[in-house]
Design an enzyme around this catalytic site. Structure first.
Site, mmCIF file in Angstrom:
data_model
loop_
_atom_site.group_PDB
_atom_site.id
_atom_site.type_symbol
_atom_site.label_atom_id
_atom_site.label_comp_id
_atom_site.label_asym_id
_atom_site.label_seq_id
_atom_site.Cartn_x
_atom_site.Cartn_y
_atom_site.Cartn_z
ATOM 1 N N GLU A 115 -25.593 16.211 -2.425
ATOM 2 C CA GLU A 115 -27.012 16.394 -2.084
ATOM 3 C C GLU A 115 -27.905 15.441 -2.887
ATOM 4 O O GLU A 115 -29.015 15.129 -2.477
ATOM 5 C CB GLU A 115 -27.457 17.844 -2.281
ATOM 6 N N HIS A 119 -26.715 22.393 -0.216
ATOM 7 C CA HIS A 119 -26.807 22.920 -1.562
ATOM 8 C C HIS A 119 -25.857 24.079 -1.787
ATOM 9 O O HIS A 119 -25.698 24.900 -0.881
ATOM 10 C CB HIS A 119 -28.258 23.391 -1.798
ATOM 11 N N GLU A 168 -7.356 2.149 -13.002
ATOM 12 C CA GLU A 168 -6.726 3.319 -12.386
ATOM 13 C C GLU A 168 -5.555 3.818 -13.229
ATOM 14 O O GLU A 168 -5.428 5.024 -13.482
ATOM 15 C CB GLU A 168 -6.287 2.982 -10.955
ATOM 16 N N TYR A 185 -9.181 -3.183 -10.861
ATOM 17 C CA TYR A 185 -8.797 -1.958 -10.165
ATOM 18 C C TYR A 185 -7.556 -1.311 -10.784
ATOM 19 O O TYR A 185 -7.556 -0.139 -11.141
ATOM 20 C CB TYR A 185 -8.437 -2.272 -8.709
ATOM 21 N N CYS A 239 -1.506 1.690 -3.133
ATOM 22 C CA CYS A 239 -2.523 2.730 -2.930
ATOM 23 C C CYS A 239 -1.970 4.152 -2.833
ATOM 24 O O CYS A 239 -2.496 5.067 -3.472
ATOM 25 C CB CYS A 239 -3.297 2.474 -1.634
ATOM 26 N N CYS A 241 0.823 -1.211 0.000
ATOM 27 C CA CYS A 241 0.000 0.000 0.000
ATOM 28 C C CYS A 241 0.858 1.262 0.000
ATOM 29 O O CYS A 241 0.650 2.171 -0.789
ATOM 30 C CB CYS A 241 -0.940 -0.010 1.205
ATOM 31 N N LYS A 270 0.022 5.442 -5.957
ATOM 32 C CA LYS A 270 -0.989 5.471 -7.038
ATOM 33 C C LYS A 270 -1.893 6.696 -6.892
ATOM 34 O O LYS A 270 -2.155 7.416 -7.849
ATOM 35 C CB LYS A 270 -1.800 4.170 -6.988
HETATM 36 P P1 NDP Z 1 -8.539 -7.409 -10.249
HETATM 37 O O1 NDP Z 1 -8.891 -8.688 -9.622
HETATM 38 O O2 NDP Z 1 -9.216 -6.166 -9.828
HETATM 39 O O3 NDP Z 1 -8.750 -7.544 -11.837
HETATM 40 C C1 NDP Z 1 -8.117 -8.553 -12.563
HETATM 41 C C2 NDP Z 1 -8.392 -8.356 -14.037
HETATM 42 O O4 NDP Z 1 -7.555 -9.235 -14.774
HETATM 43 C C3 NDP Z 1 -9.813 -8.672 -14.439
HETATM 44 O O5 NDP Z 1 -10.177 -7.801 -15.470
HETATM 45 C C4 NDP Z 1 -9.723 -10.116 -14.930
HETATM 46 O O6 NDP Z 1 -10.646 -10.390 -15.955
HETATM 47 C C5 NDP Z 1 -8.336 -10.162 -15.523
HETATM 48 N N1 NDP Z 1 -7.670 -11.463 -15.376
HETATM 49 C C6 NDP Z 1 -7.580 -12.208 -14.268
HETATM 50 N N2 NDP Z 1 -6.818 -13.316 -14.496
HETATM 51 C C7 NDP Z 1 -6.406 -13.235 -15.771
HETATM 52 C C8 NDP Z 1 -5.596 -14.054 -16.591
HETATM 53 N N3 NDP Z 1 -5.044 -15.167 -16.126
HETATM 54 N N4 NDP Z 1 -5.389 -13.688 -17.885
HETATM 55 C C9 NDP Z 1 -5.946 -12.557 -18.366
HETATM 56 N N5 NDP Z 1 -6.701 -11.735 -17.633
HETATM 57 C C10 NDP Z 1 -6.933 -12.064 -16.347
HETATM 58 O O7 NDP Z 1 -6.945 -7.308 -10.090
HETATM 59 P P2 NDP Z 1 -5.924 -6.091 -10.081
HETATM 60 O O8 NDP Z 1 -4.627 -6.681 -10.458
HETATM 61 O O9 NDP Z 1 -6.437 -4.930 -10.834
HETATM 62 O O10 NDP Z 1 -5.883 -5.665 -8.541
HETATM 63 C C11 NDP Z 1 -5.519 -6.631 -7.551
HETATM 64 C C12 NDP Z 1 -6.167 -6.322 -6.233
HETATM 65 O O11 NDP Z 1 -5.571 -5.172 -5.672
HETATM 66 C C13 NDP Z 1 -7.652 -6.004 -6.339
HETATM 67 O O12 NDP Z 1 -8.423 -7.142 -6.209
HETATM 68 C C14 NDP Z 1 -7.879 -5.044 -5.210
HETATM 69 O O13 NDP Z 1 -8.303 -5.744 -4.086
HETATM 70 C C15 NDP Z 1 -6.510 -4.432 -4.944
HETATM 71 N N6 NDP Z 1 -6.505 -3.034 -5.384
HETATM 72 C C16 NDP Z 1 -7.395 -2.165 -4.829
HETATM 73 C C17 NDP Z 1 -7.428 -0.845 -5.218
HETATM 74 C C18 NDP Z 1 -8.425 0.080 -4.612
HETATM 75 O O14 NDP Z 1 -9.007 -0.249 -3.591
HETATM 76 N N7 NDP Z 1 -8.689 1.244 -5.203
HETATM 77 C C19 NDP Z 1 -6.512 -0.326 -6.222
HETATM 78 C C20 NDP Z 1 -5.632 -1.335 -6.768
HETATM 79 C C21 NDP Z 1 -5.646 -2.621 -6.343
HETATM 80 P P3 NDP Z 1 -12.137 -10.904 -15.633
HETATM 81 O O15 NDP Z 1 -12.820 -9.927 -14.764
HETATM 82 O O16 NDP Z 1 -12.751 -11.024 -16.980
HETATM 83 O O17 NDP Z 1 -11.964 -12.222 -14.942
#
Ligand code: NDP
Length: 448
Positions: A442, A437, A182, A178, A48, A43, A51
């Protein structure tokens, strides 16, 4: 004299580990923590916090563009990636120092080396030294998954993205979760050509469908390109610099940076959990009970390594609860049902509670109120992007089950509204609240 070297030995000085160490020490426990990389964890060091700073930095593009409508003339506007990057990295250094001071001020000993589990009460440090502890807490987090395809060695993950030598002209991002959404927003705002490729046609799976559609529309209008149903199959280096990305059967895409954001896997490889009789779950996670205890009575695990909810504030709560239970005489569980979350996309999304679909499945009789509005700030700037807020309400009890928002500052607004959902307030309570307002917030109390 204790039979152990420490009351608590924590492996991993990230959000969960540092909180548990500090609280355990404040209860009088003798605590040590081992960290193989930098104190602060994902983080603070490469997640986080840096980022969010990049989000702030890139958001000026929108503000400066809109400023002209408010009477400002800004000549010779330029952006310098190295300045933003170095400012962010300097702040990460500052935070690491602050986290280290927290450990020192609480008399938590820290080892800057890898630690593994040698037994139910034994930890082996990379130096070869073995120490014992009454309890061990594993808080080693998670690591980005790199899918297996030809040329994946040319790709980067969120670990490296903060250190880019220059702003890439063309960025291809694989994934639509995520991290992908982002960074798509950050690079797009800074002027890079961004293409998001994903294996499905769903972005931000789990979020309310109407919000996801809205984000897709707005970001496409802002110039982000999407290629769905085509995970990357090959990345090749081009003569003269850059890469050619092949997304399945679709046309190759030129790129200067290929960012992979396809989820994060618990950091359990080679951790020695088998030495304490702990088997891993199917995704490599450490299975724990509601008090974060593993199959071994003296070993606990919190945060991303348990793959419950991969969010910093959750890891912090879990770490705090373990320390209070073991050394403060207060055993408690964590409520996982009403956790607010946000995606710092541009515009951002924020959400708490059940989505409309989840609520219909669980409660059947559900009312949905929505406000689809153009924020005043956008109207004035001739920006056509609209915000969308949704309240999901149990039609039988009038209780608010979920709030979902996309629009400027929605995470800032949602945190306060999440208290109302957590407290079980009703739609009538929202209606009875006088609007503030003029504001975007709101809209939450004006939906009829
Ligand atoms: P996410 O789980 O959010 O998203 C993963 C993405 O990758 C999805 O679009 C998924 O597709 C795709 N995917 C998964 N496996 C494969 C694969 N083997 N081949 C191709 N595509 C794949 O993961 P992130 O890496 O973005 O983030 C990881 C974690 O970090 C999040 O779960 C979150 O908890 C945390 N995080 C939180 C943030 C916040 O709170 N603002 C910011 C950044 C990270 P599909 O959906 O189609 O399966």
């Amino acid at each position: 004299m204790s039979e152990f070297d420490y009351d608590l030995f924590v492996i991993g000085a990230g959000s969960g580990g540092v909180r548990a160490s500090r609280i355990a020490a404040s209860h009088g426990a003798k605590v040590a923590v081992a960290e193989e990389y930098r104190i602060g964890g994902t983080c603070v060091i490469r997640g986080c916090v840096p980022k969010k700073m990049l989000v702030y930095g890139s958001h000026f593009a929108e503000e400066l563009q809109d400023a002209a409508h408010y009477g400002w003339t800004i000549d010779s506007m330029r952006f310098d990636w190295a300045t933003l990057r170095d400012t962010v990295l300097r702040d990460v250094d500052r935070l690491e120092t602050a986290y280290t001071s927290t450990l020192d001020n609480n008399r938590v000993e820290h080892f800057h080396e890898r630690a593994t589990i040698a037994g139910a009460h034994a930890v082996r440090l990379a130096s070869g030294r073995e120490v014992t502890a009454r309890y061990i807490l594993v808080a080693t987090g998670a690591w980005p998954v790199m899918p297996d395809f030809e040329g994946n060695q040319y790709c980067i993950t969120s670990n490296e993205v903060f250190h880019l030598p220059e702003l890439p002209e063309r960025v291809v991002i694989q994934g639509a979760g995520y991290i992908a959404m982002e960074f798509a927003g950050i690079f797009n705002a800074l002027g890079s050509k961004v293409t998001v490729v994903n294996r499905s046609d769903v972005i931000l799976r789990g979020y309310d469908e109407a919000l996801r559609d809205r984000l897709l529309q707005i970001t496409m209008a802002r110039g982000i390109e999407y290629k769905f149903h085509c995970p990357i199959t090959k990345v090749e280096q081009r003569d003269g610099g850059g890469f050619t990305v092949t997304p399945g059967k679709k046309d190759p895409i030129p790129a200067d940076v290929v960012l992979i954001a396809t989820g994060r896997r618990p950091n359990t490889d080679g951790l020695g959990l088998e030495n304490a009789g702990i088997d891993l779950g199917p995704g490599g996670e450490i299975p724990v009970d509601e008090f974060s205890k593993t199959a071994c009575d003296s070993i606990y695990a919190v945060g991303d390594v348990t793959d419950r909810v991969q969010l910093t504030p959750v890891a912090i709560r879990e770490g705090h609860a373990v320390a209070d239970a073991l050394f403060g005489g207060e055993k408690r569980t964590i409520a996982y049902d009403c956790i607010p979350s946000a995606v710092f996309s541009q515009p951002p999304i924020a959400s708490v509670g059940l989505t409309e679909g989840e609520a219909r499945n669980r409660y059947g009789n559900v009312k949905v109120y929505s406000s689809d509005f153009r924020p005043m700030k956008n109207v004035f700037a001739e920006r056509h992007e609209r915000g969308l807020y949704k309240l999901v309400v149990d039609a039988n009890t009038d209780r608010i089950l979920g709030i979902h928002m996309i629009g400027p500052d929605s995470p800032e607004i949602l945190q306060a509204a999440a208290i109302a959902v957590r407290a079980g307030l009703t739609k009538a309570d929202f209606d009875a609240t006088v609007a503030l307002h003029p504001s975007m917030a709101e809209e939450l109390v004006l939906m009829r």
